[in-house]
Design an enzyme around this catalytic site. Structure first.
Site, PDB file in Angstrom:
ATOM      1  N   GLU A  51       0.830  -1.213   0.000  1.00 36.72           N
ATOM      2  CA  GLU A  51       0.000   0.000   0.000  1.00 36.72           C
ATOM      3  C   GLU A  51       0.861   1.259   0.000  1.00 36.72           C
ATOM      4  O   GLU A  51       0.580   2.208  -0.729  1.00 36.72           O
ATOM      5  CB  GLU A  51      -0.935   0.004   1.217  1.00 36.72           C
ATOM      6  CG  GLU A  51      -2.005  -1.048   1.170  1.00 36.72           C
ATOM      7  CD  GLU A  51      -3.023  -0.851   0.053  1.00 36.72           C
ATOM      8  OE1 GLU A  51      -3.237   0.286  -0.406  1.00 36.72           O
ATOM      9  OE2 GLU A  51      -3.619  -1.857  -0.373  1.00 36.72           O
ATOM     10  N   ASN A  55       1.122   3.941  -3.068  1.00 36.31           N
ATOM     11  CA  ASN A  55       0.839   5.369  -2.896  1.00 36.31           C
ATOM     12  C   ASN A  55       1.914   6.230  -3.567  1.00 36.31           C
ATOM     13  O   ASN A  55       1.599   7.233  -4.201  1.00 36.31           O
ATOM     14  CB  ASN A  55       0.736   5.738  -1.420  1.00 36.31           C
ATOM     15  CG  ASN A  55      -0.640   5.507  -0.857  1.00 36.31           C
ATOM     16  OD1 ASN A  55      -1.578   5.148  -1.565  1.00 36.31           O
ATOM     17  ND2 ASN A  55      -0.775   5.713   0.447  1.00 36.31           N
ATOM     18  N   ARG A 109      -9.616   4.427  -7.634  1.00 33.81           N
ATOM     19  CA  ARG A 109      -8.937   4.303  -6.343  1.00 33.81           C
ATOM     20  C   ARG A 109      -9.952   4.273  -5.211  1.00 33.81           C
ATOM     21  O   ARG A 109     -10.896   5.052  -5.191  1.00 33.81           O
ATOM     22  CB  ARG A 109      -7.967   5.481  -6.126  1.00 33.81           C
ATOM     23  CG  ARG A 109      -6.848   5.500  -7.135  1.00 33.81           C
ATOM     24  CD  ARG A 109      -5.794   4.490  -6.748  1.00 33.81           C
ATOM     25  NE  ARG A 109      -5.070   4.062  -7.929  1.00 33.81           N
ATOM     26  CZ  ARG A 109      -4.428   2.928  -8.011  1.00 33.81           C
ATOM     27  NH1 ARG A 109      -4.411   2.090  -7.003  1.00 33.81           N
ATOM     28  NH2 ARG A 109      -3.792   2.593  -9.095  1.00 33.81           N
TER      29      ARG A 109
END
Length: 150
Positions: A51, A55, A109
């Site tokens: 994650e 990002n 997203r």
């Protein structure tokens, strides 16, 4: 109080190409293996790192490729501190960005990256300066596998 020194540490820098998201996960898993973590603990670490790296790829370097620096430090008591750092666009409002479902990445997203990181780690800290980049620091204390015959 004296600052605790790491028992072991590593640092790697790689381009923010989507192909390197799996590399970041694998590197952390390989380094954490020295603690003999459970499968669930390894999965938690890999998911949180995935994650954080994603990002950087999606948000920090929206219009190109930049460097992601991933560092892991191992401390007494089976404590891992993982840092994912970029020199991208930064986050204008960290508190807002950490709210579940908030995203600047468009409809595809979910806006759950920080919530996922927080759920799999014992501690999550995000520091960012617009135009200078972001540092995500995650901490996890591993319990490890029980001894055989227990």
């Amino acid at each position: 109080m004296k600052k605790q020194q790491p028992i072991n540490e590593m640092k790697v820098t790689f381009p923010s190409s989507s192909a390197n998201e799996a590399f970041g996960r694998a590197v952390v898993a390989a380094f954490a293996a020295q603690l003999d973590p459970t499968i669930d603990e390894l999965s938690d670490l890999k998911t949180a790192v995935s994650e954080a790296v994603t990002n950087c790829i999606v948000h920090a370097y929206r219009d190109g490729i930049g460097d992601i620096t991933l560092s892991v430090k191992l401390y007494e008591g089976r404590r891992l501190v993982i840092q994912v750092k970029d020199k991208g666009c930064g986050i204008e409002n960290v508190q807002q960005a950490m709210e579940p479902l908030f995203t600047t990445g468009g409809e595809e997203r979910a806006g759950l990256g920080f919530a996922v990181m927080e759920s799999f780690m014992n501690r999550l800290q995000v520091a960012s300066k617009p135009g200078r980049g972001t540092v995500v620091t995650m901490e996890k204390r591993l319990l490890g596998r029980p001894a055989h015959g227990v």
